[in-house]
Design a protein around this motif. Structure first.
Motif, short mmCIF file in Angstrom:
data_model
loop_
_atom_site.label_atom_id
_atom_site.label_comp_id
_atom_site.label_asym_id
_atom_site.label_seq_id
_atom_site.Cartn_x
_atom_site.Cartn_y
_atom_site.Cartn_z
N VAL A 15 -14.48 -7.43 -43.25
CA VAL A 15 -15.87 -7.26 -43.68
C VAL A 15 -16.22 -5.80 -43.87
N SER A 16 -15.27 -4.90 -43.55
CA SER A 16 -15.49 -3.47 -43.79
C SER A 16 -14.14 -2.80 -43.95
N LEU A 17 -14.16 -1.60 -44.53
CA LEU A 17 -12.92 -0.85 -44.72
C LEU A 17 -12.34 -0.41 -43.39
N GLN A 18 -13.21 -0.14 -42.41
CA GLN A 18 -12.74 0.33 -41.11
C GLN A 18 -11.95 -0.74 -40.37
N GLU A 19 -12.26 -2.01 -40.64
CA GLU A 19 -11.65 -3.10 -39.88
C GLU A 19 -10.16 -3.29 -40.18
N ILE A 20 -9.74 -3.00 -41.40
CA ILE A 20 -8.40 -3.44 -41.81
C ILE A 20 -7.28 -2.63 -41.18
N GLN A 21 -7.59 -1.35 -40.81
CA GLN A 21 -6.58 -0.53 -40.11
C GLN A 21 -5.25 -0.51 -40.89
N ARG A 22 -5.34 -0.18 -42.17
CA ARG A 22 -4.13 -0.12 -43.01
C ARG A 22 -4.07 1.24 -43.70
N PRO A 23 -3.36 2.22 -43.11
CA PRO A 23 -3.26 3.55 -43.74
C PRO A 23 -2.63 3.49 -45.14
N ASP A 24 -1.83 2.45 -45.40
CA ASP A 24 -1.24 2.34 -46.74
C ASP A 24 -2.29 1.95 -47.77
N VAL A 25 -3.43 1.43 -47.31
CA VAL A 25 -4.54 1.08 -48.20
C VAL A 25 -5.56 2.21 -48.23
N VAL A 26 -5.98 2.66 -47.07
CA VAL A 26 -6.92 3.77 -46.98
C VAL A 26 -6.75 4.43 -45.62
N THR A 27 -6.57 5.75 -45.63
CA THR A 27 -6.36 6.47 -44.37
C THR A 27 -7.70 6.78 -43.71
N SER A 28 -7.63 7.19 -42.45
CA SER A 28 -8.87 7.55 -41.73
C SER A 28 -9.55 8.74 -42.38
N GLN A 29 -8.74 9.69 -42.89
CA GLN A 29 -9.32 10.85 -43.58
C GLN A 29 -10.04 10.42 -44.86
#
Length: 904
Positions: A249-263
């Motif tokens: 339900v949010s980008l933060q939830e997926i925890q996938r650096p290959d999709v989007v990193t924390s930075q």
């Protein structure tokens, strides 16, 4: 789907509205009190916004406020005697959908509600829901609502992509939560998972497919903050993609650096927060829902958002530069997220392409017509900085572009490109080699989109996202630079016969082509103090000289092209290119035919790149005419002095045996001194014949069509008086014809030759049969001279264009009057909001002062009319200062008159 509800952080005391009356007919006072309460709470949030609250903070506060209000209304209605103990809230779930469902409620946003039913509605529940809707409308909430069962939602979501996305963006408000959970489970299982790949492909193609014109984030001076490239809709699309790919339900939830990193998440949230804050202020400023950053509002928005006048480039420029930076970041990051989501939901087609990969050196490979990495390694560039250049060497060699993952890697590591790296001679060699390629523009754009080009050429990077508030430039400076290169390289195909002169000049420029393209990239070079001088430009380019290892000759040429890039345009459009003094001045600046040819190419590139519609056949004619006249002068400097005699001899030769020599002598001797200098022999022959055609009549007129250049030439011979030009302009204005330029020559015997160039496209579009229009114009001129009609009558009956709407752009008229020693006339330059009848108003003002116009050049740039005239009073220049001021004041007042007929 998000089961969480928001809470109004300021709190709200509903006791102020008291008990809701059971009888709907007596609720007006209740509604009034509730509206007052809502206004108080909204004002608290607005003040919070004005004090600098973040965009997301404000939308969450607004969302929480409406959540509390909606829940309160449902509760108090359920407690009325008619509904009490009916347990109606157990029969439905009230769900927020759309932007409200996402928790993104801007001040003017829609409030969309879904009444989710257990089963088909009974009469009591129907009445209850109608009461809820009625009260919400009564207290001033503009809501949209629908009533559906879970099954209906599922079926509609399967068939309608819009409803499908709305089912992703929902929040539970009140009612029965298990029913809402049932909806979430049903849609996820039967719609989202089944339609995931289709959904991703459809939206990817619709939102992120590059357009033919490659117009992107920085291509719109009035961007749509919601639906435009890099707008909030891009961010929403990324949320949808994550929802269908990972059940998140949010980008933060997926925890996938290959999709989007924390930075990247931090960067994305910063940019989205910026856009949300801008949208909040736009809604407050307009007092309603609005998504377009209109030019007229950008200064106010900048002031509200904390941009001060002291910022370099001005407050609005700084604000829009930040907007484009954040919008570009949103575009890049969300597209990468979307592409990655598609990769984790492979189709059979994608699987088959895995067998068609072609491995290249340095760990790269060709995959689905894109350059990719064989194995993802976040330290790829950190381990070998030379791979930055290798990526784009491969793209140039194989006609590829980096895939989303490779682009992400470049953007994440582009900060490694520091001054030490740039100083490496191999970097300069790579860039020089790239610019020497016939079609370097595509690779330059790819490098720019990755963020690398601005790092490798910091002087180009200074132009990134920079805009010009002159209503002429449509694109940011960096976008215009890339478009200039694109249009130049397009000349090499040689398919457009109308561009023969430009194609020839481009072919001759081969040894200087790198410098020409580099001048395009650096056309908006920032100088200390913003001074445009050889020394300042050379100083600003010193690093470029060294970086590209330019020879002294190349350095001088680059400075020349940047400093003089507007010279040919200016002289061709606003000065008399038939005047020998103008040609000498341009020749002295250009110095040599080769440099003049490069200036011609810079002019061509800029006019095509600055904004759609700026390049016209008429401007092409003016440019090539100025170029040819100056080139001839550079090749044969004595040709200007010899022109009158050469022209005279040509006229006699062409009329030999057709007209008595004394009649030719009479015409040439009667014309002003500049006539043989500025008019060619073919036109003079036409003038002499027109004088003979007039005879004892009031006037004679000739129309000549010039199809390649899209204009008609009208030549009028009549009794010389200061009202003749006004009558002709008024007659053309009455037929909505676009006057491009004019020349007026007064004979010593009282006759005048007026030559007017008129745009032909408008005439053909409006009237079809152009011959009939010219006959009508001739008849109207005759009626004016016979005084059987007045200009006021003609203008009242004038042809009005279908798209002739009132332009409210605030462009205050500006008048400049100059006297130059080498010119026998006074030059007056008039700028104002472009509008029908502008030239007629100017002619009217001239007539009132007894001013005689001799030359006129008409131009339109971004809503601004720019008219330049050479004028005289009683045959002399205008020099008396009080008179000049009176002329300026009168012109300004006249240009602001709305109805042309009011001038008569």
């Amino acid at each position: 789907m998000n089961p969480q509800t928001s809470f109004h952080q300021f709190g709200i005391d509903f006791s102020q509205v008291r008990q809701i009356p059971a009888d709907p007919k007596v609720r007006l006072d209740y509604f009034r009190r509730f509206k007052d309460l809502l206004e108080q709470e909204r004002e608290k949030i607005k003040v919070w916004h004005l004090r600098g609250a973040g965009g997301r903070e404000v939308i969450q506060a607004l969302t929480g406020l409406i959540d509390e209000v909606v829940r309160h209304v449902v509760t108090v209605l359920s407690e009325l005697e008619v509904f009490h103990n009916k347990h109606l809230t157990d029969k439905f779930a009230l769900v927020a959908v759309g932007g409200y469902g996402r928790g993104e409620l801007n001040p003017g946003s829609d409030i969309d509600l879904l009444f989710l039913l257990q089963k088909k509605m009974d009469s009591t529940l129907d009445r209850f829901i109608q009461e809820i809707i009625s009260v919400l409308w009564g207290i001033g909430l503009e809501i949209g609502q629908s009533c559906r069962t879970v099954k209906e939602c599922q079926l509609l979501a399967l068939d309608d992509p819009t409803i499908r996305t709305s089912m992703i963006e929902t929040r539970f408000l009140t009612g029965t939560h298990p029913l809402y959970r049932k909806l979430w489970d049903s849609v996820r299982k039967n719609v989202i998972k089944k339609k995931a790949v289709e959904f991703l492909n459809e939206n990817l193609k619709k939102m992120f497919a590059p357009s033919e014109t490659r117009e992107g984030v920085t291509s719109h001076p009035e961007p749509d903050i919601k639906n435009g490239p890099g707008g909030l809709r891009d961010y929403h699309a990324a949320l949808w993609a994550v929802a269908v790919s990972f059940d998140g339900v949010s980008l933060q939830e997926i925890q996938r650096p290959d999709v989007v990193t924390s930075q990247e998440l931090v960067q994305l949230e910063q940019s989205v927060n910026f856009l949300l804050r801008v949208r909040n202020d736009l809604h407050y400023l307009k007092g309603k829902k609005s998504d377009v950053l209109e030019i007229g509002l950008q200064k106010d928005l900048a002031a509200h958002l904390g941009y001060s006048e002291g910022n370099k480039g001005g407050d609005a420029e700084s604000f829009m530069r930040d907007y484009f930076m954040h919008a570009t970041r949103i575009r890049q990051l969300t597209e990468a997220i979307f592409q990655r989501c598609l990769e984790v939901k492979p189709t059979l087609k994608n699987i088959l392409t895995q067998f068609k990969k072609k491995n290249l050196d340095n760990g790269f490979m060709i995959k689905r017509s894109k350059l990719s990495v064989q194995e993802f390694n976040e330290n790829l560039f950190r381990n070998d900085l030379s791979l930055f250049l290798k990526v784009f060497q491969l793209c140039q060699e194989y006609g590829l572009q980096p895939d989303s993952q490779l682009n992400r890697l470049i953007r994440q590591n582009v900060d490694l490109v520091d001054s030490h790296y740039i100083a490496n001679p191999k970097v300069g060699e790579f860039l020089f080699s790239l610019l020497s390629q016939p079609q370097s523009g595509t690779t330059l754009r790819l490098m720019h989109e990755s963020g690398l080009l601005a790092r490798l050429i910091p002087e180009f990077g200074q132009s990134q996202y920079r805009i010009s508030y002159d209503l002429y430039h449509r694109y940011t400076a960096d976008e215009q630079a890339l478009r200039m290169v694109h249009f130049l390289e397009g000349l090499s195909d040689g398919t457009d016969e109308g561009l023969a002169q430009f194609q020839e000049s481009y072919a001759e420029s081969e040894e200087n082509r790198v410098i020409l393209k580099l001048a395009c990239l650096l056309h908006s070079l920032e100088r200390e103090g913003d001074e445009s001088s050889v020394s300042k430009t050379s100083e600003a380019l010193s690093r470029v000289f060294e970086h590209f290892a330019l020879t002294p000759e190349q350095q001088v040429l680059l400075v020349f092209l940047i400093d003089q890039r507007h010279t040919l345009n200016h002289m061709a459009f606003f000065e008399d290119i038939h005047d020998p003094a103008t040609i000498r001045k341009l020749g002295q600046i250009a110095e040599a035919p080769q440099k003049l040819g490069l200036l011609l190419l810079m002019s061509y590139a800029e006019l095509n790149a600055v904004a759609p519609g700026t390049w016209t056949s008429w401007k092409k004619l003016l440019l090539t005419d100025a170029y040819q006249r100056t080139r001839n002068y550079l090749l044969r400097p004595d040709s200007l002095e010899q022109k009158p005699q050469t022209t005279r001899q040509a006229v006699y030769a062409k009329l030999s045996g057709q007209l008595a020599q004394n009649l030719i002598d009479q015409h040439l001797e009667a014309m002003p001194d500049d006539y043989l200098h500025t008019v060619d022999s073919n036109h003079i022959v036409d003038h002499i014949r027109l004088v003979e055609q007039k005879g004892d009549g009031d006037f004679a007129v000739q129309f000549i069509d010039h199809p390649p250049e899209d204009f008609f030439e009208l030549t009028l011979c009549g009794q010389s008086n200061i009202g003749l030009f006004k009558n002709l302009v008024g007659t053309l204005t009455a037929r909505a014809l676009n006057i491009l330029s004019a020349q007026i020559f007064s004979r010593k015997d009282g006759l005048a030759i007026i030559i007017v160039q008129v745009g032909s496209q408008e005439a053909i579009t409006l009237f079809g049969n152009v011959e009939k229009v010219w006959q009508e114009i001739e008849n109207n001129l005759k009626d004016l001279l016979d005084q059987t009609k007045t200009l006021g009558t003609l203008l009242k009956e004038r042809t009005r264009l279908m798209n002739e709407t009132r332009n409210t752009a605030a462009i205050e008229p500006r008048i400049e009057i100059e006297n130059y020693p080498e010119n026998p006339f006074t030059l007056i330059r008039i700028e104002a909001r472009d509008h029908p009848g502008m030239l007629y108003k100017i002619a009217h003002a001239f007539r009132n002062f007894g001013i005689r116009p001799h030359r006129a050049k008409i131009d339109t740039r971004g809503g601004r009319g720019i008219d330049v005239f050479l004028i005289s009073l009683d045959g002399r220049k205008l020099t008396f200062a009080p008179l000049l001021q009176r002329i300026k004041d009168t012109l300004i007042v006249t240009l602001l008159v709305e109805k042309l007929e009011d001038l008569e």
